[in-house]
Design a protein around this motif. Structure first.
Motif, PDB file in Angstrom:
ATOM      1  N   GLY A   1       0.799  -1.156   0.118  1.00 62.06           N
ATOM      2  CA  GLY A   1       0.149   0.053  -0.045  1.00 62.06           C
ATOM      3  C   GLY A   1       0.870   1.219  -0.017  1.00 62.06           C
ATOM      4  N   GLU A   2       0.549   2.271  -0.844  1.00 60.85           N
ATOM      5  CA  GLU A   2       1.200   3.455  -0.955  1.00 60.85           C
ATOM      6  C   GLU A   2       0.629   4.512  -0.213  1.00 60.85           C
ATOM      7  OE1 GLU A   2       2.006   4.416  -4.958  1.00 60.85           O
ATOM      8  OE2 GLU A   2       3.219   2.742  -5.291  1.00 60.85           O
TER       9      GLU A   2
ATOM     10  N   ASP B   1      -5.087   3.022  -0.826  1.00 63.68           N
ATOM     11  CA  ASP B   1      -4.821   1.679  -1.183  1.00 63.68           C
ATOM     12  C   ASP B   1      -5.531   1.083  -0.157  1.00 63.68           C
ATOM     13  OD1 ASP B   1      -3.236   1.867  -3.613  1.00 63.68           O
ATOM     14  OD2 ASP B   1      -1.747   2.958  -2.173  1.00 63.68           O
TER      15      ASP B   1
ATOM     16  N   ARG C   1      -9.452   2.197  -3.201  1.00 70.80           N
ATOM     17  CA  ARG C   1      -9.765   1.426  -4.560  1.00 70.80           C
ATOM     18  C   ARG C   1     -10.090  -0.009  -4.390  1.00 70.80           C
ATOM     19  NH1 ARG C   1      -6.063  -2.305  -4.890  1.00 70.80           N
ATOM     20  NH2 ARG C   1      -4.187  -2.123  -3.803  1.00 70.80           N
TER      21      ARG C   1
ATOM     22  N   GLY D   1      -8.658  -2.961  -2.425  1.00 75.73           N
ATOM     23  CA  GLY D   1      -7.663  -2.251  -1.501  1.00 75.73           C
ATOM     24  C   GLY D   1      -8.433  -3.160  -0.213  1.00 75.73           C
TER      25      GLY D   1
END
Length: 197
Positions: A37-38, A100, A126, A129
């Motif tokens: 995850g960013e 994310d 998203r 996610g």
């Protein structure tokens, strides 16, 4: 008394009441965050009790209705890429699919309309996610008479005691439940992992 006012009064004492009791469960819950995850949302970040347990790589956005809680969260961010945002988790100020993953620790049983909160999380996370939830929930059909009797007062001051997670989840079809484990209080508190379709 509304939540913003009550949590302004509670903020100085919140950590002493909650941190030690929930530390191990928070760590377990946060271990379910995906490593790729960013951009991760902390919905109802409060005083930032989750922040010391997070990996330094992603970018984090912490939303809370209460400015005194956010002020207490900032020192806990340390070297994390952390942006505090004052806002309502039932009407998030973000675009669709902006994150994310999301962390919902001790927030669904606090807000007046948990269905709206989870619906907003479905909007801003998203597809594919992950959402991790740590909170106290009743199970369908569970009598829990003392909790139900105490709920009218408790919900005005700090937290609801009558939220049935399965009922909330049923209103948000974008999520599938991947894991659900007892955490504290003989299963009253649960660790739940959701996947966004």
């Amino acid at each position: 008394m509304n939540l913003k006012t009550s949590y302004s009064l509670i903020a100085p004492f919140y950590d002493a009441a909650v941190e030690r009791a929930t530390r191990a469960a928070r760590r377990r819950s946060l271990a379910a965050l995906p490593g790729d995850g960013e951009r991760i949302l902390l919905a109802g970040v409060g005083t930032g009790l989750d922040l010391p347990h997070l990996s330094p790589a992603p970018r984090y956005v912490g939303v809370d209705l209460n400015r005194p809680m956010l002020r207490r969260a900032l020192p806990r961010a340390g070297k994390l890429d952390f942006a505090p945002v004052q806002g309502d988790v039932q009407r998030l100020p973000f675009t669709e699919a902006a994150f994310d993953a999301a962390i919902l620790h001790l927030i669904l049983a606090v807000v007046p309309q948990p269905e709206h909160c989870l619906g907003e999380i479905a909007r801003v996370v998203r597809p594919g996610g992950t959402v991790i939830v740590f909170d106290k929930f009743l199970r369908r059909g569970q009598p829990a008479l003392l909790r139900r009797l105490a709920n009218p007062l408790a919900r005005r001051v700090a937290s609801r005691l009558d939220v049935v997670f399965e009922d909330v989840l049923a209103t948000v079809p974008q999520f599938a439940c991947e894991d659900d484990q007892p955490a504290l209080g003989s299963g009253w508190f649960r660790l739940i992992r959701l996947r966004r379709h």
